[in-house]
Design a protein around this motif. Structure first.
Motif, PDB file in Angstrom:
ATOM      1  N   ASN A 181       0.844  -1.198   0.000  1.00 23.85           N
ATOM      2  CA  ASN A 181       0.000   0.000   0.000  1.00 23.85           C
ATOM      3  C   ASN A 181       0.874   1.240   0.000  1.00 23.85           C
ATOM      4  N   LEU A 182       0.684   2.070  -1.011  1.00 18.00           N
ATOM      5  CA  LEU A 182       1.480   3.285  -1.177  1.00 18.00           C
ATOM      6  C   LEU A 182       0.550   4.489  -1.047  1.00 18.00           C
ATOM      7  N   VAL A 183       0.785   5.301  -0.033  1.00 17.74           N
ATOM      8  CA  VAL A 183      -0.038   6.479   0.221  1.00 17.74           C
ATOM      9  C   VAL A 183       0.669   7.705  -0.353  1.00 17.74           C
ATOM     10  N   ILE A 184      -0.063   8.490  -1.139  1.00 20.41           N
ATOM     11  CA  ILE A 184       0.471   9.736  -1.677  1.00 20.41           C
ATOM     12  C   ILE A 184      -0.273  10.902  -1.036  1.00 20.41           C
ATOM     13  N   ASP A 205       1.283   5.534 -11.597  1.00 19.28           N
ATOM     14  CA  ASP A 205       1.069   4.503 -12.623  1.00 19.28           C
ATOM     15  C   ASP A 205       2.261   3.557 -12.690  1.00 19.28           C
ATOM     16  N   TYR A 206       3.447   4.116 -12.615  1.00 16.17           N
ATOM     17  CA  TYR A 206       4.656   3.285 -12.641  1.00 16.17           C
ATOM     18  C   TYR A 206       4.667   2.330 -11.450  1.00 16.17           C
ATOM     19  N   ALA A 207       4.319   2.831 -10.263  1.00 21.41           N
ATOM     20  CA  ALA A 207       4.334   1.992  -9.064  1.00 21.41           C
ATOM     21  C   ALA A 207       3.342   0.839  -9.177  1.00 21.41           C
ATOM     22  N   VAL A 208       2.167   1.117  -9.736  1.00 21.56           N
ATOM     23  CA  VAL A 208       1.158   0.062  -9.911  1.00 21.56           C
ATOM     24  C   VAL A 208       1.641  -0.948 -10.949  1.00 21.56           C
ATOM     25  N   HIS A 209       2.107  -0.454 -12.091  1.00 23.53           N
ATOM     26  CA  HIS A 209       2.522  -1.334 -13.187  1.00 23.53           C
ATOM     27  C   HIS A 209       3.737  -2.177 -12.793  1.00 23.53           C
ATOM     28  N   GLN A 210       4.697  -1.565 -12.111  1.00 21.29           N
ATOM     29  CA  GLN A 210       5.964  -2.240 -11.812  1.00 21.29           C
ATOM     30  C   GLN A 210       5.883  -3.123 -10.577  1.00 21.29           C
ATOM     31  N   TYR A 211       5.098  -2.683  -9.562  1.00 29.68           N
ATOM     32  CA  TYR A 211       5.129  -3.384  -8.281  1.00 29.68           C
ATOM     33  C   TYR A 211       3.760  -3.845  -7.791  1.00 29.68           C
ATOM     34  N   GLY A 212       2.721  -3.576  -8.545  1.00 30.48           N
ATOM     35  CA  GLY A 212       1.391  -4.041  -8.173  1.00 30.48           C
ATOM     36  C   GLY A 212       0.850  -3.432  -6.901  1.00 30.48           C
ATOM     37  N   VAL A 213       1.226  -2.199  -6.591  1.00 32.01           N
ATOM     38  CA  VAL A 213       0.819  -1.580  -5.329  1.00 32.01           C
ATOM     39  C   VAL A 213      -0.615  -1.049  -5.410  1.00 32.01           C
ATOM     40  N   ARG A 214      -1.189  -0.811  -4.256  1.00 31.23           N
ATOM     41  CA  ARG A 214      -2.441  -0.069  -4.153  1.00 31.23           C
ATOM     42  C   ARG A 214      -2.086   1.389  -3.888  1.00 31.23           C
ATOM     43  N   ILE A 215      -2.616   2.287  -4.702  1.00 35.67           N
ATOM     44  CA  ILE A 215      -2.356   3.713  -4.546  1.00 35.67           C
ATOM     45  C   ILE A 215      -3.518   4.361  -3.800  1.00 35.67           C
ATOM     46  N   ILE A 216      -3.185   5.103  -2.736  1.00 36.30           N
ATOM     47  CA  ILE A 216      -4.184   5.813  -1.946  1.00 36.30           C
ATOM     48  C   ILE A 216      -3.791   7.281  -1.905  1.00 36.30           C
ATOM     49  N   LEU A 217      -4.676   8.147  -2.373  1.00 36.81           N
ATOM     50  CA  LEU A 217      -4.451   9.588  -2.320  1.00 36.81           C
ATOM     51  C   LEU A 217      -5.100  10.160  -1.073  1.00 36.81           C
ATOM     52  N   VAL A 218      -4.370  11.010  -0.349  1.00 34.94           N
ATOM     53  CA  VAL A 218      -4.929  11.661   0.836  1.00 34.94           C
ATOM     54  C   VAL A 218      -4.665  13.159   0.763  1.00 34.94           C
ATOM     55  N   GLY A 219      -5.482  13.901   1.462  1.00 32.07           N
ATOM     56  CA  GLY A 219      -5.345  15.352   1.502  1.00 32.07           C
ATOM     57  C   GLY A 219      -6.384  15.937   2.420  1.00 32.07           C
ATOM     58  N   GLY A 220      -6.307  17.230   2.635  1.00 27.00           N
ATOM     59  CA  GLY A 220      -7.230  17.910   3.522  1.00 27.00           C
ATOM     60  C   GLY A 220      -8.564  18.191   2.870  1.00 27.00           C
ATOM     61  N   PRO A 221      -9.481  18.794   3.615  1.00 25.45           N
ATOM     62  CA  PRO A 221     -10.832  19.044   3.104  1.00 25.45           C
ATOM     63  C   PRO A 221     -10.954  20.301   2.252  1.00 25.45           C
ATOM     64  N   SER A 222      -9.876  21.072   2.087  1.00 20.59           N
ATOM     65  CA  SER A 222      -9.978  22.315   1.332  1.00 20.59           C
ATOM     66  C   SER A 222     -10.225  22.031  -0.147  1.00 20.59           C
ATOM     67  N   GLU A 223     -10.773  23.026  -0.822  1.00 24.99           N
ATOM     68  CA  GLU A 223     -11.042  22.879  -2.252  1.00 24.99           C
ATOM     69  C   GLU A 223      -9.741  22.713  -3.026  1.00 24.99           C
ATOM     70  N   GLN A 224      -8.708  23.393  -2.593  1.00 21.95           N
ATOM     71  CA  GLN A 224      -7.409  23.263  -3.258  1.00 21.95           C
ATOM     72  C   GLN A 224      -6.920  21.815  -3.208  1.00 21.95           C
ATOM     73  N   ASP A 225      -6.996  21.209  -2.025  1.00 21.92           N
ATOM     74  CA  ASP A 225      -6.556  19.819  -1.887  1.00 21.92           C
ATOM     75  C   ASP A 225      -7.389  18.891  -2.753  1.00 21.92           C
ATOM     76  N   ARG A 226      -8.698  19.086  -2.722  1.00 18.31           N
ATOM     77  CA  ARG A 226      -9.589  18.223  -3.498  1.00 18.31           C
ATOM     78  C   ARG A 226      -9.303  18.322  -5.000  1.00 18.31           C
TER      79      ARG A 226
END
Length: 355
Positions: A181-184, A205-226
């Motif tokens: 699991n890779l969190v960005i 995309d490279y991480a998923v293709h090369q290592y089969g990871v699960r990508i999870i995006l996180v950020g704050g509730p602001s509109e900029q983050d979203r």
């Protein structure tokens, strides 16, 4: 109880560090060190509202929340909470005018602050004792030296950030136990520390293709983050779970603790991940990772700060003021996708060797 350098008994310590998220994680080692070296000492921490939510449940610490957005009312509320109290020691750990005004309201005999080189905003007028001058220190090591003003050892780097079982349950629902699991966490509080969204997408995309990871995006509730996370999601070819704005700080900490790797620029969640014991692939050009990078993951930071500093200021790291920023348009673009994928390959290779 221990005596300070003036020979007076120390039974109570007030810590003043209002923000930011990353910096308050750097104070945790000081808390644990004081509790170990001064059993029974009463610790009060004046802290920002959001930061207090992250540290809620920290054993043996009284939090006094200061609302930075409340203006004069915030100072009045702080005065009311401190009225009639007195502390043996104040650790004034924030060099900012707002914090200096708050420090005026803290009644303490010994008032420890920064050395002259690291003081600003008239910080020296609000203290009567300084930590030792040290050049080239990481922010955490600087804060860790505050206990030495009381004749104690510097704080060791240990964090123990508390999370509840409900927060751990959230992380368990999100993570895939069958693959890495890779969190960005892509969005920094300063826009000029952000890496381009298209490059995050290519790296993911490279991480998923090369290592089969699960990508999870996180950020704050602001509109900029979203918007930032949405742009990454839309640019990706592979599957991604976008949790931006959907978790609390405690849930984020639990998620970071269980992730295999976190990717982030110079931002608070990188330090949360470090506090939870997870490696961070840091993306640094606008700031110096040796000063403000994830403490235990400096070796995993892509470091284009020297190039950015020289290109945009004409200075070299050796001659520039320690802590000088290179926050300019185009600085973060000095980090290429190949830089990031090469570091990911290096981290994965090390992981396989130690598995």
């Amino acid at each position: 109880m221990l005596n300070d350098s003036a020979g007076t008994s120390v039974n109570s310590i007030c810590i003043l560090r209002l923000s930011a998220i990353g910096d308050v994680t750097h104070v945790l080692p000081v808390i644990h060190s004081l509790q170990k070296q001064m059993p029974g000492v009463r610790i009060t921490w004046i802290i920002g509202k959001m930061e207090a939510r992250l540290l809620e449940g920290l054993p043996g610490v009284e939090f006094i929340v200061f609302d930075k957005s409340a203006g004069l009312r915030g100072y009045i509320d702080l005065w009311r909470q401190l009225r009639g109290r007195r502390f043996d020691v104040l650790f004034h750990m924030q060099v900012a005018l707002r914090a200096n005004i708050a420090a005026l309201l803290v009644p303490a005999s010994t008032r420890v602050g920064y050395d002259r080189e690291r003081s600003k905003d008239l910080h020296g007028l609000f203290i009567n004792q300084r930590i030792p001058r040290r050049s080239g220190q990481h922010v955490l090591d600087c804060l860790a030296s505050f206990p030495t003003a009381l004749g104690l050892k510097p704080a060791e780097p240990e964090w123990h950030l508390p999370v509840a079982e409900t927060d751990n349950a959230f992380a368990d629902r999100v993570l895939d136990p069958a693959r890495p699991n890779l969190v960005i966490s892509p969005v920094a509080s300063h826009e000029l520390r952000n890496w381009p969204t298209q490059r995050y997408a290519a790296l993911a995309d490279y991480a998923v293709h090369q290592y089969g990871v699960r990508i999870i995006l996180v950020g704050g509730p602001s509109e900029q983050d979203r918007q930032y996370c949405q742009a990454i999601e839309e640019a990706m070819q592979e599957e991604v779970l976008n949790l931006c704005g959907q978790d609390t700080l405690k849930q984020l900490a639990a998620l970071m603790a269980r992730a295999d790797l976190v990717i982030a620029p110079d931002t608070g969640p990188a330090h949360i991940a470090n506090a939870m014991g997870t490696d961070v692939l840091g993306l640094f050009a606008s700031s110096n990772p040796y000063r403000s990078g994830p403490y235990n993951s400096i070796e995993w930071c892509v470091n284009r700060y020297p190039q950015a500093l020289e290109r945009f200021t004409g200075k070299r790291v050796e001659s520039a003021r320690w802590g000088a920023k290179a926050e300019f348009n185009g600085a973060m673009e000095l980090i290429t996708v190949d830089d990031a994928t090469a570091m990911l390959d290096h981290w994965m290779a090390r992981r396989r060797q130690t598995a």
